[in-house]
Design an enzyme around this catalytic site. Structure first.
Site, PDB file in Angstrom:
ATOM      1  N   GLN A 142      21.374  30.013  94.745  1.00 29.70           N
ATOM      2  CA  GLN A 142      22.203  30.077  95.947  1.00 29.70           C
ATOM      3  C   GLN A 142      22.352  31.498  96.464  1.00 29.70           C
ATOM      4  O   GLN A 142      22.770  31.688  97.608  1.00 29.70           O
ATOM      5  CB  GLN A 142      23.571  29.449  95.690  1.00 29.70           C
ATOM      6  CG  GLN A 142      24.457  30.212  94.721  1.00 29.70           C
ATOM      7  CD  GLN A 142      25.752  29.461  94.405  1.00 29.70           C
ATOM      8  OE1 GLN A 142      25.785  28.600  93.543  1.00 29.70           O
ATOM      9  NE2 GLN A 142      26.819  29.803  95.125  1.00 29.70           N
ATOM     10  N   CYS A 148      27.332  26.561  96.660  1.00 33.53           N
ATOM     11  CA  CYS A 148      27.112  25.712  95.488  1.00 33.53           C
ATOM     12  C   CYS A 148      27.213  24.235  95.828  1.00 33.53           C
ATOM     13  O   CYS A 148      26.473  23.417  95.305  1.00 33.53           O
ATOM     14  CB  CYS A 148      28.136  26.051  94.415  1.00 33.53           C
ATOM     15  SG  CYS A 148      29.824  25.647  94.912  1.00 33.53           S
ATOM     16  N   HIS A 284      33.413  25.408  91.527  1.00 39.26           N
ATOM     17  CA  HIS A 284      31.954  25.463  91.564  1.00 39.26           C
ATOM     18  C   HIS A 284      31.365  24.058  91.501  1.00 39.26           C
ATOM     19  O   HIS A 284      31.813  23.230  90.715  1.00 39.26           O
ATOM     20  CB  HIS A 284      31.479  26.305  90.365  1.00 39.26           C
ATOM     21  CG  HIS A 284      30.040  26.709  90.421  1.00 39.26           C
ATOM     22  ND1 HIS A 284      29.427  27.166  91.564  1.00 39.26           N
ATOM     23  CD2 HIS A 284      29.078  26.739  89.457  1.00 39.26           C
ATOM     24  CE1 HIS A 284      28.162  27.459  91.295  1.00 39.26           C
ATOM     25  NE2 HIS A 284      27.926  27.202  90.035  1.00 39.26           N
TER      26      HIS A 284
END
Ligand SMILES: *[C@@H]1O[C@H](CO)[C@@H](O)[C@H](O)[C@H]1NC(C)=O
Length: 342
Positions: A142, A148, A284
């Site tokens: 990323q 994410c 995340h």
């Protein structure tokens, strides 16, 4: 620390391919002089471009991280090792800002109380690895962008598409970053549920090849957005705080999961079964692509991250499974979701 100052550096290292763990020992930590030499060696090893000024600003963070990794690896009770990886001179706060990107809506988590197509699954294999079944693309990166959520979503779509069609096609995170902008926010974070909705309403998503990743949000390319390579029929949440339900789901397809990743151990994870420490403040999005049991009997989840193949176990982390807390390690069972494809 100015973002602009760092962007070139981080973008360059994001695509480097160093694999081996960076070696150092206690002598390298004995004095500031030794640590400066270690910092130079680290920079060369990982190919991280840093100006002398930037290194002076970052030296304290590097020193703290080097000491932390060393101490942690001396602890034989830990089932996992850390490495002074490419994130070695970033503070925890800076790291979280740049490399995660899950945005929980202000009204809280999705309930996870809708229908669950795997509720009646009674038997699952003792181990599952969707990589071995050809349903997982190579590890992606990323970069310095809080996207994410897009990578986590794409793991689910690539997986179910391969399972249904036997074709593994790498799909476009960039389309999500640029075009799924109603509530998701590009490099400033987003949510997988929302991205699945977008793909369904859009009629599909295009390929990585057609709409490649650039680690920044740009204007949506309408022509590419209309070029559908893979479609889905919807998505469902896995019942919350239930690792057994999560097991039933991932026994059948790769799943998008949310975790808390902004801890020092996670940042520097290198190998082994990760047991924390981490909390459950989800920050995340990652891909859950299997599970297994280690030689010592410890059960684990196989998690695909989006920080490049030179983080963790070739880009993956094995996280402890079936812990006493119902949320799962780092909250892995709190916000799991998957696409439906008939
Ligand atoms: C699971 O089994 C129950 C009882 O037979 C049934 O009502 C339900 O529809 C089943 N769920 C699914 C997703 O097939």
């Amino acid at each position: 620390m100015a973002r602009a100052l760092l962007s070139t550096a981080v973008f360059a290292l994001a695509f480097s391919l160093a694999a081996a763990s960076f070696p150092f020992n206690g002598d390298d930590l004995a004095s500031d002089e030794a640590l400066w030499a270690l910092y130079d060696r680290w920079q060369n090893f990982h190919g991280v471009p840093r100006s002398p000024d930037e290194k002076r600003l970052r030296f304290d963070a590097f020193k703290a991280n080097a000491n932390y990794v060393f101490e942690s690896n001396m602890n034989d009770a830990k089932t996992y090792k850390l490495s002074l990886n490419k994130f070695g001179d970033m503070t925890k706060e800076e790291f979280k800002r740049m490399y995660t990107g899950l945005r929980i809506p202000s009204d809280g988590l999705r309930s996870g109380e809708g229908s669950f197509m795997y509720e009646n699954v009674t038997e699952v294999p003792p181990a599952m690895d969707w990589r071995q079944k050809g349903a997982v693309t190579g590890v992606k990166n990323q970069g310095q962008c809080g996207s994410c959520w897009a990578f986590s979503t794409i793991v689910g779509v690539e997986g179910i598409n391969q399972i249904r069609t036997k074709k593994l096609i790498s799909l476009s995170e960039q389309e999500l970053v640029d075009c799924d902008t109603a509530t998701n926010q590009g490099c400033d974070g987003g949510l997988m549920d929302v991205a699945y909705d977008f793909i369904q309403r859009n009629g599909g998503i295009t390929s990585e090849e057609n709409y490649p990743y650039v680690a920044q949000q740009r204007e949506c390319n309408i022509a590419k957005k209309k070029s559908h390579v893979v479609a889905i029929d919807g998505h469902e949440d896995v019942p919350r705080n239930n690792e057994e339900a999560l097991l039933k789901a991932v026994a059948n397809q790769p799943i998008s999961v949310a975790i808390e990743a902004a801890g020092t151990d996670f940042q520097f994870y290198s190998e082994g079964v990760f047991t924390g420490s981490c909390g459950t403040e989800l920050d995340h999005g990652v891909g859950l692509v299997g599970y297994g049991t280690a030689h010592d009997g410890m059960k684990y989840w196989i998690v695909k991250n989006s920080w490049g193949a030179n983080w963790g176990e070739q880009g993956y982390i094995r996280m402890q499974r079936d812990i006493s807390a119902s949320e799962g390690l780092c909250g892995i069972a709190m916000q799991a979701t998957y696409p439906i494809k008939k």
